[in-house]
Design a protein around this motif. Structure first.
Motif, PDB file in Angstrom:
ATOM      1  N   PHE A  16     -12.452   1.920   0.665  1.00  0.00           N
ATOM      2  CA  PHE A  16     -13.159   2.686   1.695  1.00  0.00           C
ATOM      3  C   PHE A  16     -12.455   4.024   1.928  1.00  0.00           C
ATOM      4  CE2 PHE A  16     -13.652   3.933   6.144  1.00  0.00           C
ATOM      5  CZ  PHE A  16     -15.030   3.943   6.271  1.00  0.00           C
ATOM      6  N   ASN A  37       1.422   3.995   7.089  1.00  0.00           N
ATOM      7  CA  ASN A  37       0.616   2.841   6.689  1.00  0.00           C
ATOM      8  C   ASN A  37      -0.686   2.790   7.490  1.00  0.00           C
ATOM      9  OD1 ASN A  37       0.042   0.649   5.122  1.00  0.00           O
ATOM     10  ND2 ASN A  37       1.189  -0.816   6.369  1.00  0.00           N
ATOM     11  N   TYR A  38      -1.241   3.956   7.728  1.00  0.00           N
ATOM     12  CA  TYR A  38      -2.443   4.101   8.543  1.00  0.00           C
ATOM     13  C   TYR A  38      -3.645   3.519   7.818  1.00  0.00           C
ATOM     14  CZ  TYR A  38      -5.810   6.709  11.456  1.00  0.00           C
ATOM     15  OH  TYR A  38      -6.816   7.081  12.299  1.00  0.00           O
ATOM     16  N   CYS A  39      -4.472   2.789   8.563  1.00  0.00           N
ATOM     17  CA  CYS A  39      -5.650   2.132   7.972  1.00  0.00           C
ATOM     18  C   CYS A  39      -6.906   2.898   8.374  1.00  0.00           C
ATOM     19  CB  CYS A  39      -5.682   0.686   8.462  1.00  0.00           C
ATOM     20  SG  CYS A  39      -7.217  -0.187   8.178  1.00  0.00           S
ATOM     21  N   GLY A  73      -9.987   2.681   7.265  1.00  0.00           N
ATOM     22  CA  GLY A  73     -11.159   1.825   7.465  1.00  0.00           C
ATOM     23  C   GLY A  73     -11.198   1.200   8.855  1.00  0.00           C
ATOM     24  N   CYS A  74      -9.994   0.868   9.392  1.00  0.00           N
ATOM     25  CA  CYS A  74      -9.918   0.262  10.723  1.00  0.00           C
ATOM     26  C   CYS A  74     -10.426   1.225  11.790  1.00  0.00           C
ATOM     27  CB  CYS A  74      -8.477  -0.083  11.080  1.00  0.00           C
ATOM     28  SG  CYS A  74      -7.700  -1.200   9.927  1.00  0.00           S
ATOM     29  N   GLN A 126     -19.143  -5.821  -0.253  1.00  0.00           N
ATOM     30  CA  GLN A 126     -18.800  -6.841   0.722  1.00  0.00           C
ATOM     31  C   GLN A 126     -19.255  -8.228   0.293  1.00  0.00           C
ATOM     32  OE1 GLN A 126     -19.971  -3.925   3.999  1.00  0.00           O
ATOM     33  NE2 GLN A 126     -19.574  -5.850   5.017  1.00  0.00           N
ATOM     34  N   THR A 177      -0.019  -9.061  -1.124  1.00  0.00           N
ATOM     35  CA  THR A 177      -1.310  -8.557  -1.586  1.00  0.00           C
ATOM     36  C   THR A 177      -2.232  -8.265  -0.410  1.00  0.00           C
ATOM     37  OG1 THR A 177      -2.146 -10.806  -1.789  1.00  0.00           O
ATOM     38  CG2 THR A 177      -1.224  -9.805  -3.777  1.00  0.00           C
ATOM     39  N   GLU A 178      -3.231  -7.434  -0.671  1.00  0.00           N
ATOM     40  CA  GLU A 178      -4.267  -7.161   0.323  1.00  0.00           C
ATOM     41  C   GLU A 178      -5.613  -7.067  -0.379  1.00  0.00           C
ATOM     42  OE1 GLU A 178      -4.383  -3.342   2.265  1.00  0.00           O
ATOM     43  OE2 GLU A 178      -3.657  -2.298   0.494  1.00  0.00           O
ATOM     44  N   ASP A 179      -6.660  -7.212   0.400  1.00  0.00           N
ATOM     45  CA  ASP A 179      -8.026  -7.005  -0.046  1.00  0.00           C
ATOM     46  C   ASP A 179      -8.153  -5.562  -0.545  1.00  0.00           C
ATOM     47  OD1 ASP A 179     -10.775  -6.766  -0.203  1.00  0.00           O
ATOM     48  OD2 ASP A 179     -11.134  -7.842   1.658  1.00  0.00           O
ATOM     49  N   ARG A 196     -10.775  -3.772  -0.645  1.00  0.00           N
ATOM     50  CA  ARG A 196     -11.858  -3.007  -0.021  1.00  0.00           C
ATOM     51  C   ARG A 196     -11.411  -1.972   1.015  1.00  0.00           C
ATOM     52  NH1 ARG A 196     -15.580  -7.956   1.549  1.00  0.00           N
ATOM     53  NH2 ARG A 196     -13.532  -8.577   2.272  1.00  0.00           N
ATOM     54  N   PRO A 197     -10.403  -2.273   1.879  1.00  0.00           N
ATOM     55  CA  PRO A 197      -9.979  -1.208   2.803  1.00  0.00           C
ATOM     56  C   PRO A 197      -9.487   0.055   2.095  1.00  0.00           C
ATOM     57  CG  PRO A 197      -9.266  -3.337   3.625  1.00  0.00           C
ATOM     58  CD  PRO A 197      -9.811  -3.575   2.249  1.00  0.00           C
ATOM     59  N   LEU A 249      -7.675  -9.120  -4.717  1.00  0.00           N
ATOM     60  CA  LEU A 249      -6.393  -8.906  -4.061  1.00  0.00           C
ATOM     61  C   LEU A 249      -5.512  -8.012  -4.930  1.00  0.00           C
ATOM     62  CD1 LEU A 249      -5.676 -12.458  -2.602  1.00  0.00           C
ATOM     63  CD2 LEU A 249      -6.532 -10.451  -1.408  1.00  0.00           C
TER      64      LEU A 249
END
Lengths: 144, 136
Positions: free
Chosen positions: A85, A127-129, A131-132, A4, A77-79, A81-82, A10
């Motif tokens: 995880f 597209n389930y997250c 980490g969320c 973190q 793009t996305e981070d 880290r998710p 990205l």
């Protein structure tokens, strides 16, 4: 959680989706055939994704070399880290599954592989997250 | 091949859960339990004069970024609406008190700071507009 503190990397959002689809196929084979070696292979992929990042797994390599050059459209793009995880969660389930196989317990093997498969399937199709949904729950349980 | 049954069960359950999750994602709902009342001190920033959107985010959450961009862009020219962004991990007391289970979760508060609804998951622009309009 030293990740973190670093600046986020990205990555193309389609990479983890593609990797999740391959993961679904591999885990489905592991579950249907009860084959420990197939799960061990996926565990190694999860470990690379969890430790180095989802963009360094063999699946991500296939995405970069074979799939991405054939895709059209702007890369969103996305981070990283998710999905990283999510790879860690997958790794934990894979370890439990391998442990189940080591002690000769089919139910432990099947349930662990089942959870990892369900998570990868949800990621791939919906597209389930992960980490969320899970990270905050884990934090809340830890600080109880 | 040992048996296809476990595979079929897992895929069926995951599909059912995935559809259920997609259907409830991002809709503002009124909670049935006693509504929470929040103030500027708890939130670390002043409330909006009519409506406050309080968004809880966490590190491993891609839709948190899109939600944050959407809400701040939408509320930028609404003088009576405030958008507050809270890192859930750094505010676990508040998270526990408000019983927030996942991110992003967006609370909608009226001018006295009472929660009048919340959306779990990334909300859509139209729903945010409707929710803001419905607050008196």
């Amino acid at each position: 959680m030293s990740q973190q503190l670093k600046t986020p990397t990205l990555i193309d959002v389609r990479g983890p989706r593609f990797s999740a689809t391959l993961t679904v196929i591999v885990l489905a084979i592991a579950l249907a055939t009860q084959n420990v070696w197939v799960l061990a292979l996926q565990a190694v992929v999860f470990a690379i994704g969890a430790i180095r990042g989802p963009q360094f797994t063999p699946y991500a390599f296939i995405f970069k070399r074979v799939v991405k050059p054939r895709l059209r459209g702007e890369a969103v793009t996305e981070d990283s880290r998710p999905p990283q995880f999510a790879q860690s969660v997958g790794f934990i389930f894979a370890l439990v599954g391998l442990l189940g196989a080591a002690i000769g317990s089919v139910p432990v093997f099947s349930i662990a592989v089942g959870f990892a498969l369900a998570a990868a399937f949800l990621n791939s199709v919906f597209n389930y997250c992960l980490g969320c949904e899970m990270y905050l729950l884990v934090l809340r349980i830890r600080t109880r | 091949m040992k048996s296809l049954l476990p595979l079929v069960i897992v895929l069926a359950l995951a599909t059912a859960y995935g559809i259920w999750h997609k259907l409830r994602e991002g809709h503002f709902k009124v909670r049935r339990t006693k509504a929470a009342v929040l103030d500027a001190q708890m939130l670390g920033a002043p409330l909006g004069s009519r409506v406050t959107l309080v968004q809880f985010s966490s590190a491993f959450c891609t839709p948190c970024r899109t939600t944050r961009a959407l809400l701040s862009q939408m509320t930028a020219d609404m003088h009576d609406v405030a958008h507050l962004h809270i890192d859930a991990e750094a505010n676990l007391d508040l998270v526990n008190r408000l019983n927030i289970l996942s991110t992003p979760t967006t609370l909608i508060l009226n001018k006295s700071g009472t929660e009048v609804g919340r959306a779990v998951g990334a909300p859509k622009r139209d729903e945010v507009l409707a929710a803001i309009a419905s607050v008196k």
